[in-house]
Design a protein around this motif. Structure first.
Motif, PDB file in Angstrom:
ATOM      1  N   LEU A   3      43.774  34.399  32.502  1.00 34.52           N
ATOM      2  CA  LEU A   3      42.546  35.407  33.195  1.00 34.52           C
ATOM      3  C   LEU A   3      42.022  34.641  33.716  1.00 34.52           C
ATOM      4  O   LEU A   3      41.172  34.403  33.273  1.00 34.52           O
ATOM      5  N   ALA A  23      46.204  36.649  37.208  1.00 32.50           N
ATOM      6  CA  ALA A  23      46.896  35.864  35.651  1.00 32.50           C
ATOM      7  C   ALA A  23      47.488  35.486  36.298  1.00 32.50           C
ATOM      8  O   ALA A  23      48.928  34.795  36.961  1.00 32.50           O
ATOM      9  N   TYR A  31      53.151  43.823  31.168  1.00 33.51           N
ATOM     10  CA  TYR A  31      51.941  44.071  31.058  1.00 33.51           C
ATOM     11  C   TYR A  31      50.854  45.306  31.239  1.00 33.51           C
ATOM     12  O   TYR A  31      51.338  44.917  32.853  1.00 33.51           O
ATOM     13  N   MET A  33      47.197  46.333  32.238  1.00 33.38           N
ATOM     14  CA  MET A  33      46.061  45.518  32.557  1.00 33.38           C
ATOM     15  C   MET A  33      45.109  46.263  32.434  1.00 33.38           C
ATOM     16  O   MET A  33      45.027  47.598  33.378  1.00 33.38           O
ATOM     17  N   ARG A  71      46.658  47.460  41.137  1.00 34.80           N
ATOM     18  CA  ARG A  71      47.350  45.280  40.820  1.00 34.80           C
ATOM     19  C   ARG A  71      48.793  45.318  42.138  1.00 34.80           C
ATOM     20  O   ARG A  71      49.547  46.209  42.706  1.00 34.80           O
ATOM     21  N   CYS A  95      38.630  41.538  32.682  1.00 31.69           N
ATOM     22  CA  CYS A  95      39.934  42.008  32.621  1.00 31.69           C
ATOM     23  C   CYS A  95      40.439  41.756  32.095  1.00 31.69           C
ATOM     24  O   CYS A  95      40.051  40.669  30.581  1.00 31.69           O
ATOM     25  N   ALA A  97      44.811  41.736  29.168  1.00 30.68           N
ATOM     26  CA  ALA A  97      46.075  42.304  29.418  1.00 30.68           C
ATOM     27  C   ALA A  97      47.203  42.869  27.782  1.00 30.68           C
ATOM     28  O   ALA A  97      45.849  42.188  26.572  1.00 30.68           O
ATOM     29  N   TYR A 108      44.053  44.506  23.592  1.00 24.43           N
ATOM     30  CA  TYR A 108      44.118  43.822  24.890  1.00 24.43           C
ATOM     31  C   TYR A 108      44.332  42.003  23.425  1.00 24.43           C
ATOM     32  O   TYR A 108      43.181  42.069  22.947  1.00 24.43           O
TER      33      TYR A 108
END
Length: 121
Positions: A3, A23, A31, A33, A71, A95, A97, A108
């Protein structure tokens, strides 16, 4: 999942910034996010999360109504539109995932390097 967060910078109180997270994974759409932030001397905190399709979102109370997560699965990118910025929004924004829709950092396992947002009063 790799990322790359970007878009941070300096803004005045009341201003706006848009963060990007790209990504490098073929299965990006699988995923959830999330965006998290960490201010100096403070723990990392949840900001917002979006599910795989973009149909579900969740925000921290501190940013609700000011920030919008979105997204684009075709571009493998998640966004964080930040409006009405406050000095207390100053932090490094990350950020991340996750396999499931969650506000908890422990869910995450893939994190970007962070982008610094500074809001002046």
């Amino acid at each position: 999942v790799q990322l790359q967060a970007s878009g941070g910078g300096l803004a005045q109180a009341g201003g706006s910034l848009r963060l990007f997270c790209a990504a490098s994974v073929r299965t990006f759409s699988r995923y959830a996010m999330g965006w998290f932030r960490q201010a100096p001397g403070k723990e990392r905190e949840f900001v917002a999360v979006i599910n795989w399709s973009g149909g579900s979102t969740l925000y921290a109370d501190s940013v609700k109504g000011r920030f919008t997560i979105s997204r684009d699965n075709a571009k493998n990118t998640v966004y964080l539109q930040m409006n009405s910025l406050k000095p207390e929004d100053t932090a490094v924004y990350y950020c991340a995932a996750a396999q499931r829709f969650s506000e908890y950092p422990r869910e995450y396992h893939n994190w970007g390097q962070g982008t610094l947002v500074t809001v002046s009063s």
